[in-house]
Design a protein around this motif. Structure first.
Motif, PDB file in Angstrom:
ATOM      1  N   LYS A  61      -1.581  -7.183  12.495  1.00 23.71           N
ATOM      2  CA  LYS A  61      -0.061  -6.139  11.923  1.00 23.71           C
ATOM      3  C   LYS A  61      -1.017  -5.135  11.514  1.00 23.71           C
ATOM      4  O   LYS A  61      -2.482  -5.390  10.567  1.00 23.71           O
ATOM      5  N   ARG A  62      -1.028  -3.684  11.194  1.00 23.76           N
ATOM      6  CA  ARG A  62      -1.147  -3.102  11.086  1.00 23.76           C
ATOM      7  C   ARG A  62      -0.548  -1.276   9.842  1.00 23.76           C
ATOM      8  O   ARG A  62       0.716  -1.864  10.499  1.00 23.76           O
ATOM      9  N   PRO A  63      -0.568  -0.619   9.670  1.00 21.80           N
ATOM     10  CA  PRO A  63      -2.423  -0.126   8.948  1.00 21.80           C
ATOM     11  C   PRO A  63      -2.671  -1.439   7.561  1.00 21.80           C
ATOM     12  O   PRO A  63      -2.184  -2.274   7.565  1.00 21.80           O
ATOM     13  N   ILE A  64      -4.388  -1.425   7.984  1.00 27.04           N
ATOM     14  CA  ILE A  64      -4.855  -2.438   7.032  1.00 27.04           C
ATOM     15  C   ILE A  64      -5.379  -1.246   5.765  1.00 27.04           C
ATOM     16  O   ILE A  64      -6.290  -0.709   5.992  1.00 27.04           O
ATOM     17  N   LEU A  65      -5.236  -1.609   4.810  1.00 30.66           N
ATOM     18  CA  LEU A  65      -6.060  -0.747   3.569  1.00 30.66           C
ATOM     19  C   LEU A  65      -7.714  -1.356   3.233  1.00 30.66           C
ATOM     20  O   LEU A  65      -6.403  -2.341   1.910  1.00 30.66           O
ATOM     21  N   VAL A  66      -7.892  -1.566   3.059  1.00 32.74           N
ATOM     22  CA  VAL A  66      -9.234  -2.490   2.213  1.00 32.74           C
ATOM     23  C   VAL A  66      -9.815  -1.332   1.766  1.00 32.74           C
ATOM     24  O   VAL A  66     -10.746   0.007   1.620  1.00 32.74           O
ATOM     25  N   ASN A  67      -9.440  -1.448   0.125  1.00 32.95           N
ATOM     26  CA  ASN A  67      -9.984  -0.942  -1.101  1.00 32.95           C
ATOM     27  C   ASN A  67     -11.042  -2.006  -2.585  1.00 32.95           C
ATOM     28  O   ASN A  67     -10.403  -2.041  -2.887  1.00 32.95           O
ATOM     29  N   GLY A  68     -12.388  -2.583  -1.924  1.00 34.27           N
ATOM     30  CA  GLY A  68     -12.613  -2.504  -3.151  1.00 34.27           C
ATOM     31  C   GLY A  68     -12.369  -4.267  -2.452  1.00 34.27           C
ATOM     32  O   GLY A  68     -11.945  -5.195  -1.111  1.00 34.27           O
ATOM     33  N   GLU A  69     -11.652  -4.854  -3.650  1.00 35.31           N
ATOM     34  CA  GLU A  69     -11.039  -6.486  -3.470  1.00 35.31           C
ATOM     35  C   GLU A  69      -9.628  -6.544  -3.374  1.00 35.31           C
ATOM     36  O   GLU A  69      -9.572  -6.915  -3.272  1.00 35.31           O
ATOM     37  N   ASN A  70      -9.104  -5.004  -3.382  1.00 32.53           N
ATOM     38  CA  ASN A  70      -7.131  -4.397  -2.685  1.00 32.53           C
ATOM     39  C   ASN A  70      -7.204  -4.643  -1.258  1.00 32.53           C
ATOM     40  O   ASN A  70      -7.806  -3.949  -0.922  1.00 32.53           O
ATOM     41  N   VAL A  71      -6.340  -5.391  -0.343  1.00 30.23           N
ATOM     42  CA  VAL A  71      -6.503  -5.413   1.001  1.00 30.23           C
ATOM     43  C   VAL A  71      -4.570  -5.337   0.657  1.00 30.23           C
ATOM     44  O   VAL A  71      -3.802  -5.993   0.382  1.00 30.23           O
ATOM     45  N   LEU A  72      -4.134  -3.923   1.532  1.00 31.26           N
ATOM     46  CA  LEU A  72      -2.942  -3.578   1.786  1.00 31.26           C
ATOM     47  C   LEU A  72      -2.560  -4.117   3.904  1.00 31.26           C
ATOM     48  O   LEU A  72      -3.520  -3.855   3.799  1.00 31.26           O
ATOM     49  N   VAL A  73      -1.994  -5.341   3.472  1.00 34.06           N
ATOM     50  CA  VAL A  73      -1.436  -4.722   5.088  1.00 34.06           C
ATOM     51  C   VAL A  73       0.136  -4.510   5.419  1.00 34.06           C
ATOM     52  O   VAL A  73       0.978  -4.806   4.832  1.00 34.06           O
ATOM     53  N   GLY A  74      -0.164  -3.528   6.325  1.00 33.24           N
ATOM     54  CA  GLY A  74       1.271  -2.890   6.807  1.00 33.24           C
ATOM     55  C   GLY A  74       1.838  -1.345   5.903  1.00 33.24           C
ATOM     56  O   GLY A  74       0.491  -1.846   4.790  1.00 33.24           O
ATOM     57  N   PHE A  75       2.427  -1.126   5.741  1.00 36.32           N
ATOM     58  CA  PHE A  75       2.377   0.442   4.910  1.00 36.32           C
ATOM     59  C   PHE A  75       3.721   0.352   3.967  1.00 36.32           C
ATOM     60  O   PHE A  75       4.726   0.383   4.814  1.00 36.32           O
ATOM     61  N   LYS A  76       3.916  -0.621   2.902  1.00 34.22           N
ATOM     62  CA  LYS A  76       4.716  -0.062   2.473  1.00 34.22           C
ATOM     63  C   LYS A  76       4.402   0.866   1.098  1.00 34.22           C
ATOM     64  O   LYS A  76       3.803   0.707   0.045  1.00 34.22           O
ATOM     65  N   GLU A  77       5.173   1.870   1.113  1.00 30.35           N
ATOM     66  CA  GLU A  77       4.335   3.416   0.550  1.00 30.35           C
ATOM     67  C   GLU A  77       4.967   2.837  -1.518  1.00 30.35           C
ATOM     68  O   GLU A  77       3.520   3.242  -2.120  1.00 30.35           O
ATOM     69  N   SER A  78       5.244   2.277  -2.036  1.00 31.96           N
ATOM     70  CA  SER A  78       5.436   1.530  -3.602  1.00 31.96           C
ATOM     71  C   SER A  78       3.983   0.992  -3.689  1.00 31.96           C
ATOM     72  O   SER A  78       3.288   0.637  -4.807  1.00 31.96           O
ATOM     73  N   GLU A  79       3.456  -0.032  -2.353  1.00 27.42           N
ATOM     74  CA  GLU A  79       1.905  -0.629  -2.805  1.00 27.42           C
ATOM     75  C   GLU A  79       1.817  -0.564  -2.732  1.00 27.42           C
ATOM     76  O   GLU A  79       0.913   0.147  -3.497  1.00 27.42           O
ATOM     77  N   TRP A  80       0.698   1.079  -2.154  1.00 28.72           N
ATOM     78  CA  TRP A  80      -0.120   1.550  -1.559  1.00 28.72           C
ATOM     79  C   TRP A  80      -0.234   2.749  -2.591  1.00 28.72           C
ATOM     80  O   TRP A  80      -1.216   2.758  -4.173  1.00 28.72           O
ATOM     81  N   GLU A  81       1.284   3.055  -3.235  1.00 25.43           N
ATOM     82  CA  GLU A  81       1.366   4.360  -4.463  1.00 25.43           C
ATOM     83  C   GLU A  81       0.387   2.920  -6.127  1.00 25.43           C
ATOM     84  O   GLU A  81      -0.359   3.803  -6.443  1.00 25.43           O
TER      85      GLU A  81
END
Length: 116
Positions: A92-112
């Protein structure tokens, strides 16, 4: 920050635009050209706090053609991670890896919340 995506994916394009509009620096990685390894997937899975099933691209053609909907339940975590590591199109994508945080899929509120 690493942004793992498939450039032809519309959700990935939305996520990339979101990052660019906010001036967020990131390193882009094409998931089809550089598939995540077993180790990376295992690390991201642990950091994400998500069930492993959330790492599968369940709407993808490969997932469907392999009949994974019925097979995943009987597979161990290591077997599932090994399978994901075979082909980026299963992930599943996108994946955003930011240090200890990993987001899978794009949910604007989570990314914010995570991207500051």
């Amino acid at each position: 920050m690493e942004f793992i995506c498939y450039p032809k994916c519309t959700t990935c394009k939305k996520a990339e635009k979101w990052l660019n509009d906010r001036g967020v620096p990131y390193e882009l990685r094409d998931i089809k050209e550089k598939n995540p390894s077993f180790e990376e997937l295992s690390d991201w899975y642990k950091k994400s706090g998500l069930p492993l099933k959330k790492f599968f691209n369940t709407s993808g053609l490969l997932y469907k053609s392999m009949g994974l909907k019925d097979k995943l339940a009987s597979m161990t975590e290591d077997e599932q991670l090994s399978l994901l590591a075979t082909d980026g199109m299963l992930v599943k994508r996108p994946i955003l890896v930011n240090g200890e945080n990993v987001l899978v899929g794009f949910k604007e509120s989570e990314w914010e919340e995570t991207v500051k």
